[in-house]
Design a protein around this motif. Sequence first.
Motif, PDB file in Angstrom:
ATOM      1  N   UNK A   5       0.818  -1.334   0.001  1.00  0.00           N
ATOM      2  CA  UNK A   5       0.120  -0.004  -0.015  1.00  0.00           C
ATOM      3  C   UNK A   5       0.921   1.194  -0.039  1.00  0.00           C
ATOM      4  N   UNK A   6       0.644   2.045   0.999  1.00  0.00           N
ATOM      5  CA  UNK A   6       1.337   3.435   1.054  1.00  0.00           C
ATOM      6  C   UNK A   6       2.712   3.140   1.352  1.00  0.00           C
ATOM      7  N   UNK A   7       3.062   2.076   2.014  1.00  0.00           N
ATOM      8  CA  UNK A   7       4.585   2.195   2.332  1.00  0.00           C
ATOM      9  C   UNK A   7       5.480   2.177   1.097  1.00  0.00           C
ATOM     10  N   UNK A   8       5.010   1.687  -0.167  1.00  0.00           N
ATOM     11  CA  UNK A   8       5.993   1.648  -1.132  1.00  0.00           C
ATOM     12  C   UNK A   8       6.323   3.093  -1.564  1.00  0.00           C
ATOM     13  N   UNK A   9       5.417   3.888  -1.802  1.00  0.00           N
ATOM     14  CA  UNK A   9       5.530   5.503  -2.122  1.00  0.00           C
ATOM     15  C   UNK A   9       6.480   6.159  -1.064  1.00  0.00           C
ATOM     16  N   UNK A  88     -16.857   5.834  -0.199  1.00  0.00           N
ATOM     17  CA  UNK A  88     -18.115   6.456  -0.112  1.00  0.00           C
ATOM     18  C   UNK A  88     -18.374   7.180  -1.507  1.00  0.00           C
ATOM     19  N   UNK A  89     -17.191   7.174  -2.226  1.00  0.00           N
ATOM     20  CA  UNK A  89     -17.211   8.115  -3.832  1.00  0.00           C
ATOM     21  C   UNK A  89     -17.642   7.341  -4.819  1.00  0.00           C
ATOM     22  N   UNK A  90     -17.753   7.785  -5.948  1.00  0.00           N
ATOM     23  CA  UNK A  90     -18.134   7.182  -7.237  1.00  0.00           C
ATOM     24  C   UNK A  90     -17.102   6.076  -7.722  1.00  0.00           C
ATOM     25  N   UNK A  91     -15.982   5.969  -7.369  1.00  0.00           N
ATOM     26  CA  UNK A  91     -14.752   5.230  -7.885  1.00  0.00           C
ATOM     27  C   UNK A  91     -14.606   4.101  -7.019  1.00  0.00           C
ATOM     28  N   UNK A  92     -13.945   4.291  -5.864  1.00  0.00           N
ATOM     29  CA  UNK A  92     -13.711   3.317  -4.713  1.00  0.00           C
ATOM     30  C   UNK A  92     -12.693   2.396  -5.269  1.00  0.00           C
ATOM     31  N   UNK A  93     -11.787   2.640  -5.959  1.00  0.00           N
ATOM     32  CA  UNK A  93     -10.534   1.935  -6.199  1.00  0.00           C
ATOM     33  C   UNK A  93      -9.653   1.582  -4.902  1.00  0.00           C
ATOM     34  N   UNK A  94      -9.003   0.557  -5.253  1.00  0.00           N
ATOM     35  CA  UNK A  94      -8.133  -0.067  -4.273  1.00  0.00           C
ATOM     36  C   UNK A  94      -6.914   1.026  -3.949  1.00  0.00           C
ATOM     37  N   UNK A  95      -6.627   1.242  -2.659  1.00  0.00           N
ATOM     38  CA  UNK A  95      -5.442   2.269  -2.611  1.00  0.00           C
ATOM     39  C   UNK A  95      -4.240   2.080  -3.033  1.00  0.00           C
ATOM     40  N   UNK A  96      -3.752   0.508  -2.970  1.00  0.00           N
ATOM     41  CA  UNK A  96      -2.499   0.169  -3.499  1.00  0.00           C
ATOM     42  C   UNK A  96      -2.361   0.431  -4.960  1.00  0.00           C
ATOM     43  N   UNK A  97      -3.052   0.092  -5.898  1.00  0.00           N
ATOM     44  CA  UNK A  97      -2.931   0.082  -7.207  1.00  0.00           C
ATOM     45  C   UNK A  97      -2.898   1.737  -7.635  1.00  0.00           C
ATOM     46  N   UNK A  98      -3.635   2.594  -6.763  1.00  0.00           N
ATOM     47  CA  UNK A  98      -3.830   3.918  -7.142  1.00  0.00           C
ATOM     48  C   UNK A  98      -2.583   4.563  -6.801  1.00  0.00           C
ATOM     49  N   UNK A  99      -1.838   4.285  -5.676  1.00  0.00           N
ATOM     50  CA  UNK A  99      -0.534   4.768  -5.400  1.00  0.00           C
ATOM     51  C   UNK A  99       0.549   4.244  -6.327  1.00  0.00           C
ATOM     52  N   UNK A 100       0.342   3.003  -6.661  1.00  0.00           N
ATOM     53  CA  UNK A 100       1.381   2.804  -7.660  1.00  0.00           C
ATOM     54  C   UNK A 100       1.205   3.463  -8.992  1.00  0.00           C
ATOM     55  N   UNK A 152      -8.302   1.613 -13.455  1.00  0.00           N
ATOM     56  CA  UNK A 152      -6.996   1.938 -12.850  1.00  0.00           C
ATOM     57  C   UNK A 152      -5.960   2.319 -13.747  1.00  0.00           C
ATOM     58  N   UNK A 153      -6.012   1.801 -14.973  1.00  0.00           N
ATOM     59  CA  UNK A 153      -5.324   2.158 -16.199  1.00  0.00           C
ATOM     60  C   UNK A 153      -5.942   3.342 -16.850  1.00  0.00           C
ATOM     61  N   UNK A 154      -7.270   3.675 -16.885  1.00  0.00           N
ATOM     62  CA  UNK A 154      -7.675   4.873 -17.447  1.00  0.00           C
ATOM     63  C   UNK A 154      -7.017   6.308 -16.314  1.00  0.00           C
ATOM     64  N   UNK A 155      -7.182   5.790 -15.137  1.00  0.00           N
ATOM     65  CA  UNK A 155      -6.491   6.781 -13.992  1.00  0.00           C
ATOM     66  C   UNK A 155      -5.052   7.120 -14.310  1.00  0.00           C
ATOM     67  N   UNK A 156      -4.340   5.840 -14.610  1.00  0.00           N
ATOM     68  CA  UNK A 156      -3.169   6.087 -14.842  1.00  0.00           C
ATOM     69  C   UNK A 156      -2.723   6.833 -16.272  1.00  0.00           C
ATOM     70  N   UNK A 157      -3.477   6.659 -17.188  1.00  0.00           N
ATOM     71  CA  UNK A 157      -3.344   7.471 -18.454  1.00  0.00           C
ATOM     72  C   UNK A 157      -3.539   9.025 -18.077  1.00  0.00           C
ATOM     73  N   UNK A 158      -4.749   9.037 -17.635  1.00  0.00           N
ATOM     74  CA  UNK A 158      -4.901  10.525 -16.973  1.00  0.00           C
ATOM     75  C   UNK A 158      -3.845  11.423 -16.456  1.00  0.00           C
TER      76      UNK A 158
END
Length: 266
Positions: A5-9, A88-100, A152-158
Amino acid sequence: FLEWGWRVPFFLSILLVAVGYWIRRGVEESPVFHEIAERKEQVANPLGKLFKSHWLLVILASLVFVGNNAAGYMTTGGYIQNYATDPAGPIGLERGPVLWAVSASAVSWLIFTIVAGAVSDKIGRKNTYLLGWMLLLIGIFSLFPLVNTGSIWMLFLGLVILTVGLGFTYGQQPSMYAEIFPSSVRFSGVSVSYAIGSILGGAFAPTIAKALVSATGTTTSVAIYLALVTLVSLAATLALRDRSGIPLGPAHEEEQSVSPIIGVRS
């Protein structure tokens, strides 16, 4: 690895700070700095001279930085991370992949920053900035539609698209800042302008973005806010002359003291 999760960043950030400190310790001061020191031409009260003679330049230089800083804080300030992972938001992605994804986009930001510095040596600081502001506007209006897909891939592209503009409005900044201030007040001018730009642009950007979404219910309002700040930086850039390649040594103080602001002679 995603379980970290957050530990890597976090550990990557510590590593980058350590590497940056090690590199800085091994880098000698520039020849211009040594020349100023040898001539003993440091101004006794550089801040006083800076604000007395160059206050408008400080304001414009600060405003040049606000657009990059506001947009950049969408990632470095944690807003995208929190928005994309809010249960509680509209997306709700897992935190680990988002931080990556955010960490990987930081690499693309670094790459485009280096590219922008090289490009500015070819076409000038101002032209690179103008290109950068256009690219940043594209990134701003692309970011949330891609993030809101929930992929998550579209988030990364953005994020990568956003970092193109971020890099092209940052790589040339150190050179531009050094070239617009006379050698006698350069260190004060650069540091003060950078600090003010950081505060005005990024300090409150995540809070403002969160408040806008709460008030309007849509991330479009955040994109409009970031676009308006970017247009402020664009206007400040247009108000300055390109001084790429101007001699930076203290022997050229008279030439450097000619105002880089369009329409202002001294």
